[in-house]
Design an enzyme around this catalytic site. Structure first.
Site, PDB file in Angstrom:
ATOM      1  N   ASP A 218       0.876  -1.157   0.000  1.00  0.00           N
ATOM      2  CA  ASP A 218       0.000   0.000   0.000  1.00  0.00           C
ATOM      3  C   ASP A 218       0.925   1.223   0.000  1.00  0.00           C
ATOM      4  OD1 ASP A 218      -2.266   1.652   0.390  1.00  0.00           O
ATOM      5  OD2 ASP A 218      -1.920   1.646   2.554  1.00  0.00           O
TER       6      ASP A 218
ATOM      7  N   ASP B 268      -0.185   4.960   1.156  1.00  0.00           N
ATOM      8  CA  ASP B 268      -0.450   5.900   2.248  1.00  0.00           C
ATOM      9  C   ASP B 268      -0.380   5.217   3.611  1.00  0.00           C
ATOM     10  OD1 ASP B 268      -2.432   8.415   0.760  1.00  0.00           O
ATOM     11  OD2 ASP B 268      -1.557   6.732  -0.302  1.00  0.00           O
TER      12      ASP B 268
END
Length: 213
Positions: free
Chosen positions: A9, A11
């Site tokens: 991922d 963020d």
């Protein structure tokens, strides 16, 4: 365990920020957006229930996206470069899978030596004057279950895949048969702690390496 495909991922996993919240703060909508983002990442609401709402309120122009791209790199999580170097060496296939804005994440990917084709995120579209027009509404990453969809595409019939992330949407990769590592070094979410196959709350991403190699 050893994995052929390693997905991150962006963020609160590769970078310490939540991009959409930073864009919101820039236009004076910070608190409201943070609540929506948190609700989606904690699994309290479906991602698609907040995705369009956030972008239509913020309406980020090209300038804002370039600003965010710099911020992603500036706020890199400790150990990210070391992790990418360690994983690139054995010839693993690395990907970023994010519900964030692709144009803002690409410079971070370049900084980590990752080709554009290995960045899966949501494109946004601008008008001729660089103002916000729309986002790619067909992207699976703008809705719940999207990360599982991308993982299914990346999983070779004989391969094994690991997804590393901080939110409920990352845990959905399990639906595709992925091993999931929860990273709580930036944001510690109980739902991720409960659902991940392995969980690390260490501030450095290096803490996950032993579970990948």
């Amino acid at each position: 365990m050893s994995f052929d495909v390693i997905c991150f991922d962006c963020d609160s996993t590769l970078s310490k920020i939540e991009g959409i919240d930073e864009l919101a703060r820039r236009v004076g909508l910070g608190d409201e957006m943070s609540r929506l983002t948190d609700a989606a990442m904690n699994g309290e609401v479906l991602l698609e229930a907040v995705y369009e709402k956030r972008l239509s309120l913020i309406r980020p122009d090209r300038d804002s996206i370039n600003w965010l791209a710099d911020l992603y790199i500036e706020q890199l999580v400790d150990g990210v470069k070391e992790v990418f170097e360690a994983l690139t060496a054995p010839g693993k296939e690395l990907h970023i899978i994010s519900g964030g804005i692709r144009q803002a994440i690409l410079p971070l990917a370049r900084c980590l030596g990752l080709p554009e084709a290995q960045v899966h995120a949501v494109d946004i579209y601008f008008n001729a004057d660089d103002s916000y027009r729309d986002y790619d509404q067909s992207s699976p990453l703008a809705r719940s279950g999207g990360k599982a969809e991308i993982c299914r595409r990346l999983l070779k019939s004989q391969g094994s895949l690991v997804m590393i992330g901080d939110g409920k949407t990352d845990m959905e990769a399990k639906q595709a048969g992925a091993f999931v590592i929860g990273f709580g070094g930036v944001v510690d979410r109980p739902v991720v702690r409960e659902q991940a196959d392995f969980y690390s709350a260490e501030p450095s991403l290096v803490s996950i390496l032993a579970h990948i190699l």
